[in-house]
Motif scaffolding. Structure first.
Motif, PDB file in Angstrom:
ATOM      1  N   ASP A 210       0.864  -1.175   0.000  1.00  0.00           N
ATOM      2  CA  ASP A 210       0.000   0.000   0.000  1.00  0.00           C
ATOM      3  C   ASP A 210       0.908   1.236   0.000  1.00  0.00           C
ATOM      4  O   ASP A 210       2.095   1.135   0.327  1.00  0.00           O
ATOM      5  N   GLY A 224      -5.824   6.820   4.065  1.00  0.00           N
ATOM      6  CA  GLY A 224      -6.297   5.432   4.078  1.00  0.00           C
ATOM      7  C   GLY A 224      -5.545   4.562   3.071  1.00  0.00           C
ATOM      8  O   GLY A 224      -5.593   3.334   3.155  1.00  0.00           O
ATOM      9  N   TYR A 267      -5.679  -9.687   7.952  1.00  0.00           N
ATOM     10  CA  TYR A 267      -4.710  -8.797   7.296  1.00  0.00           C
ATOM     11  C   TYR A 267      -3.527  -8.669   8.238  1.00  0.00           C
ATOM     12  O   TYR A 267      -3.683  -8.186   9.359  1.00  0.00           O
ATOM     13  N   ASN A 283      -5.408  -6.441  11.005  1.00  0.00           N
ATOM     14  CA  ASN A 283      -6.737  -5.950  10.685  1.00  0.00           C
ATOM     15  C   ASN A 283      -7.599  -7.179  10.427  1.00  0.00           C
ATOM     16  O   ASN A 283      -7.107  -8.181   9.889  1.00  0.00           O
ATOM     17  N   ARG A 285     -10.019  -7.878   8.443  1.00  0.00           N
ATOM     18  CA  ARG A 285     -10.760  -7.680   7.191  1.00  0.00           C
ATOM     19  C   ARG A 285      -9.761  -7.619   6.059  1.00  0.00           C
ATOM     20  O   ARG A 285      -8.563  -7.642   6.311  1.00  0.00           O
ATOM     21  N   GLY A 287      -7.750  -5.441   3.171  1.00  0.00           N
ATOM     22  CA  GLY A 287      -7.249  -4.070   3.154  1.00  0.00           C
ATOM     23  C   GLY A 287      -7.952  -3.255   2.081  1.00  0.00           C
ATOM     24  O   GLY A 287      -8.509  -3.795   1.135  1.00  0.00           O
ATOM     25  N   ASP A 288      -7.888  -1.963   2.234  1.00  0.00           N
ATOM     26  CA  ASP A 288      -8.417  -1.051   1.229  1.00  0.00           C
ATOM     27  C   ASP A 288      -7.340   0.007   1.035  1.00  0.00           C
ATOM     28  O   ASP A 288      -7.066   0.747   1.980  1.00  0.00           O
ATOM     29  N   GLU A 290      -5.770  -2.557  -0.790  1.00  0.00           N
ATOM     30  CA  GLU A 290      -5.141  -3.837  -1.152  1.00  0.00           C
ATOM     31  C   GLU A 290      -6.121  -4.820  -1.815  1.00  0.00           C
ATOM     32  O   GLU A 290      -5.772  -5.548  -2.746  1.00  0.00           O
TER      33      GLU A 290
HETATM   34  N1  GLY Z   1      -4.660  -0.144   3.474  1.00  0.00           N
HETATM   35  C1  GLY Z   1      -4.700  -0.050   4.877  1.00  0.00           C
HETATM   36  C2  GLY Z   1      -5.865  -0.650   5.497  1.00  0.00           C
HETATM   37  O1  GLY Z   1      -6.730  -1.204   4.867  1.00  0.00           O
HETATM   38  O2  GLY Z   1      -5.956  -0.591   6.729  1.00  0.00           O
END
Ligand code: GLY
Ligand code: AMP
Length: 420
Positions: A210, A224, A267, A283, A285, A287-288, A290
């Motif tokens: 990321d 983010g 994650y 995390n 869940r 990734g965002d 990712e």
């Molecule tokens: N890309 C970081 C997150 O999803 O926490």
């Protein structure tokens, strides 16, 4: 099957697309979804934290399977609530979600299981902070214990800064918790590693890098995520083995020992130094952004993977990946991660012709009177897949040029460390 997906980001649009493509899917509902998901699913705009309302909708729409995208409903216990009502739901329980919901919980677990991570101290008052300061070198990382929407981590170069931020957290800057964690600063290269697990069996679910800083060459404040690519080249076979043996397996076995097995995506946020992985964060869940670079590489039916995970049959599930690499660049609203305007029309989007290797995942967008408007800081994820990341990036940049959204900005250098 009728499937409901909870969330409204780029991650959810990418998951929604895969669910939509599954031969097992009849209809997809996105709660609440965005302009992108509304093209392939039915969006239902309700408050996802009103669990009773969510349940009503699930019963009304005869939904057979629920997938929870973001962390907050997981940490607040949506999975437990729905499971008790006999709804089939994919994601970790409230207890297991503490891996992300409480950094103190996660660090204590690391200590008991000897998981490689930064040295730390959990603090409830300023004298504990002073004590740690007297015995450690700068920089020091201050972390709020609870969820903080990406704003809970500060890397402090002075003792004064540590004290200032600590006092703010003790005073209740973040509603989720008044505790904090002080950590040793780790040098190295960051990477995100993903697994899916039924509690016992673990399957690789992609890796990515990321780009969290808003500016090119990784300068400026954290966001983010401004873009990502997959796979993460830094994770070789040797490091991967260590991630599983030293980090993931002891974590999952700890939760099994507590009779609270972890089910869902996990994650693993890592710092890699001298060929050794250190856990920075978990995390609970995907990734965002990712997820947006991992989904286009997935060949196996995602709904089958969800169902087999819920049946504890992940071991028998073969997950197959494309060899091609994938990149996404996030088109953001000008001003993000600070203040920005919403409701700005994105005109050229629906005129674009995308080939099979290119995807535009929506994040902060909505449709009003047939027009697509911005509705957040991160707006679109322009994504493409191919064997050469430099060519992939060029293609994405040319698409962004065609979108030509005057209220937006983006980083042109995603992948700069690996693209020569
Ligand atoms: N890309 C970081 C997150 O999803 O926490
Ligand atoms: P976290 O929310 O824990 O992932 O932290 C956010 C970001 O802060 C990470 O992605 C890292 O870039 C950085 N960070 C967190 N902990 C450390 C650490 N101990 N050493 C160096 N950087 C860190």
């Amino acid at each position: 099957m009728n499937i409901a997906l909870i969330g409204s980001g780029g991650r959810e649009h990418a998951l929604c697309q895969k669910i939509f493509e599954s031969p097992l899917t009849n209809k997809v509902y996105c709660i609440p979804g965005n302009a992108g998901t509304s093209r392939i699913a039915q969006n239902i705009d309700i408050d996802i934290f009103n669990f009773k309302r969510v349940l009503q909708i699930i019963r009304l729409k005869k939904i057979d399977l629920v997938i929870v995208g973001p962390e907050e409903p997981l940490v607040r216990g949506l999975v437990d609530f729905l499971s008790k009502k006999k709804i089939k739901v994919f994601g970790p329980s409230k207890f297991a979600s503490k891996l992300e919901g409480s950094k103190a919980f996660m660090k204590k677990l690391c200590k008991i299981k000897k998981i490689p991570t930064a040295e730390f101290k959990i603090c409830n008052n300023i004298s504990q902070v002073l004590n740690f300061l007297n015995n450690s070198k700068l920089p020091i990382v201050v972390k709020a214990d609870g969820l903080a929407a990406g704003k809970g981590v500060s890397i402090c170069k002075s003792r004064g800064q540590v004290l200032k931020i600590s006092k703010e957290i003790f005073k209740g800057k973040f509603k989720s918790s008044k505790k904090l964690i002080l950590e040793e600063f780790l040098n190295g290269e960051e990477a995100s590693y993903f697994v899916i697990t039924d509690g016992t069996n673990i399957k690789f679910f992609g890796s990515a890098q990321d780009h969290k800083k808003v500016g090119e060459q990784d300068k400026g404040p954290n966001t983010g995520g401004m873009g990502a690519y997959s796979p993460a080249f830094i994770i070789n076979k040797d490091i991967e083995k260590k991630i599983i043996k030293k980090i993931v397996e002891p974590t999952l076995s700890s939760l099994r020992e507590k009779k609270r097995p972890y089910k869902g995506f996990l994650y693993v946020g890592l710092m890699i130094k001298d060929n050794e992985p250190y856990l920075i964060e978990y995390n609970v869940r995907m990734g965002d952004p990712e997820c947006q670079v991992i989904m286009p590489r997935l060949k196996t039916d995602i709904v089958k993977i969800f169902l087999n995970t819920l049946k504890n049959k992940l071991k028998e599930t073969k997950i197959v990946w494309h060899k091609k690499k994938c990149m996404t660049i996030v088109l953001c609203s000008k001003g993000y991660p600070g203040s920005y305007k919403k409701g700005k029309k994105i005109q050229n989007l629906e005129k674009l012709r995308l080939d099979k290797k290119t995807f535009i995942y929506h994040a902060g967008t909505k449709i009003v009177n047939g027009s697509i408007l911005s509705n957040g800081g991160r707006v679109l994820n322009v994504t493409s897949i191919g064997f050469n990341l430099l060519k992939v990036r060029k293609k994405i940049l040319s698409l962004i040029k065609k979108i030509n959204w005057k209220y937006g900005f983006f980083r042109k250098d995603i992948g700069w460390k690996v693209i020569k």
